[in-house]
Design a protein around this motif. Structure first.
Motif, PDB file in Angstrom:
ATOM      1  N   VAL A 114       0.747  -0.969   0.186  1.00  0.00           N
ATOM      2  CA  VAL A 114      -0.259   0.224  -0.175  1.00  0.00           C
ATOM      3  C   VAL A 114       1.059   1.402  -0.421  1.00  0.00           C
ATOM      4  CG1 VAL A 114      -1.632   0.980   1.198  1.00  0.00           C
ATOM      5  CG2 VAL A 114      -2.172  -1.396   1.351  1.00  0.00           C
ATOM      6  N   SER A 115       0.663   1.904  -0.992  1.00  0.00           N
ATOM      7  CA  SER A 115       1.787   3.189  -1.097  1.00  0.00           C
ATOM      8  C   SER A 115       1.217   4.243  -0.517  1.00  0.00           C
ATOM      9  CB  SER A 115       1.935   3.679  -3.368  1.00  0.00           C
ATOM     10  OG  SER A 115       2.474   2.118  -3.483  1.00  0.00           O
ATOM     11  N   ARG A 116       2.084   5.150  -0.568  1.00  0.00           N
ATOM     12  CA  ARG A 116       2.292   6.790   0.410  1.00  0.00           C
ATOM     13  C   ARG A 116       0.947   7.162   0.122  1.00  0.00           C
ATOM     14  NH1 ARG A 116       8.061   8.058   2.661  1.00  0.00           N
ATOM     15  NH2 ARG A 116       8.950   6.757   3.839  1.00  0.00           N
ATOM     16  N   THR A 136      -0.659  -7.811   4.245  1.00  0.00           N
ATOM     17  CA  THR A 136      -0.468  -6.148   3.850  1.00  0.00           C
ATOM     18  C   THR A 136       0.592  -5.878   4.054  1.00  0.00           C
ATOM     19  OG1 THR A 136      -1.780  -5.497   5.730  1.00  0.00           O
ATOM     20  CG2 THR A 136      -2.889  -6.008   3.494  1.00  0.00           C
ATOM     21  N   SER A 138       3.151  -2.014   3.491  1.00  0.00           N
ATOM     22  CA  SER A 138       3.401  -0.337   3.780  1.00  0.00           C
ATOM     23  C   SER A 138       4.524   0.001   3.998  1.00  0.00           C
ATOM     24  CB  SER A 138       1.930   0.067   3.192  1.00  0.00           C
ATOM     25  OG  SER A 138       2.330   1.662   3.022  1.00  0.00           O
ATOM     26  N   PHE A 143       1.547   2.257  10.272  1.00  0.00           N
ATOM     27  CA  PHE A 143       0.615   2.062   8.753  1.00  0.00           C
ATOM     28  C   PHE A 143       0.377   0.318   9.783  1.00  0.00           C
ATOM     29  CE2 PHE A 143       0.570  -2.242   5.641  1.00  0.00           C
ATOM     30  CZ  PHE A 143      -0.335  -1.990   5.503  1.00  0.00           C
ATOM     31  N   GLU A 151       5.161  -3.393   8.284  1.00  0.00           N
ATOM     32  CA  GLU A 151       5.283  -2.045   7.504  1.00  0.00           C
ATOM     33  C   GLU A 151       6.772  -2.056   7.623  1.00  0.00           C
ATOM     34  OE1 GLU A 151       4.969   2.376  10.464  1.00  0.00           O
ATOM     35  OE2 GLU A 151       3.744   0.805  10.859  1.00  0.00           O
TER      36      GLU A 151
END
Length: 189
Positions: A114-116, A136, A138, A143, A151
């Motif tokens: 999940v991009s910024r 997930t 990121s 996150f 994260e």
């Protein structure tokens, strides 16, 4: 739960390489490494960590006969670094990189970065992803505490810390390799 087919010596070499990457090669990990290694660009390092993650994560529905699907949600921070890595296989599986907008079709992903660019809509994105056994990942600050599983947090002196929210994974039947958990910091939301 799926158990990786890696043998212990191979697993230890991979973990050693992962630990070296996580430390951003400072101090040098190899005896014959130069005294002052060239700095590794942040997103090249994060691409390598994202690409090396799958063998250390056990997903309940892994079909080892199909390509491993790794997705990027939102803007692509990796440039072509992830595409170059994807020419290799992971645990004998070819890798397919997909780019997605706002979490749509993410159910077909096994791992999703999940991009910024998705930070403003993070809660909604994580709710959509929680409907599927998607790992997930990121580098959005907080996150893992927000419900993401892995994260990549920027540490001091440019190092990358790996934060893992085990409970977010366990809700979907996803487990993390114990050796990875020793390298990471487990976060409780």
């Amino acid at each position: 739960m799926h158990v990786s087919v890696l043998t212990r010596p191979i697993l230890l070499r991979v973990l050693f390489a992962l630990a070296c990457l996580a430390a951003v090669l400072a101090p040098p990990c190899l005896a014959d490494a130069p005294a002052a290694p060239a700095p590794v660009p942040e997103y090249a390092l994060k691409a390598a960590l994202f690409f090396k993650l799958p063998p250390f994560v056990y997903r309940p529905d892994t079909d080892r006969t199909t390509p491993l699907t790794m997705c990027i949600l939102g803007s692509n921070p990796f440039g072509n670094a992830l595409d170059r890595l994807a020419s290799a296989t992971i645990d004998g599986r070819p890798v397919r990189i997909r780019r997605l907008d706002a979490g749509r079709d993410a159910g077909s992903c096994e791992f999703a970065f999940v991009s910024r660019s998705e930070a403003d809509d993070l809660d909604a994105t994580l709710r959509r992803l929680a409907m599927h056994p998607v790992v997930t990942v990121s580098d959005i600050d907080g996150f893992a505490r927000a419900g993401g599983m892995v994260e990549f947090a920027l540490g001091s002196e440019g190092s990358i810390a790996i934060l893992i929210n085990r409970s977010a994974g366990q809700r979907l039947g996803i487990e993390f390799n114990a050796q990875l958990l020793r390298l990471a910091r487990v976060v409780v939301p």
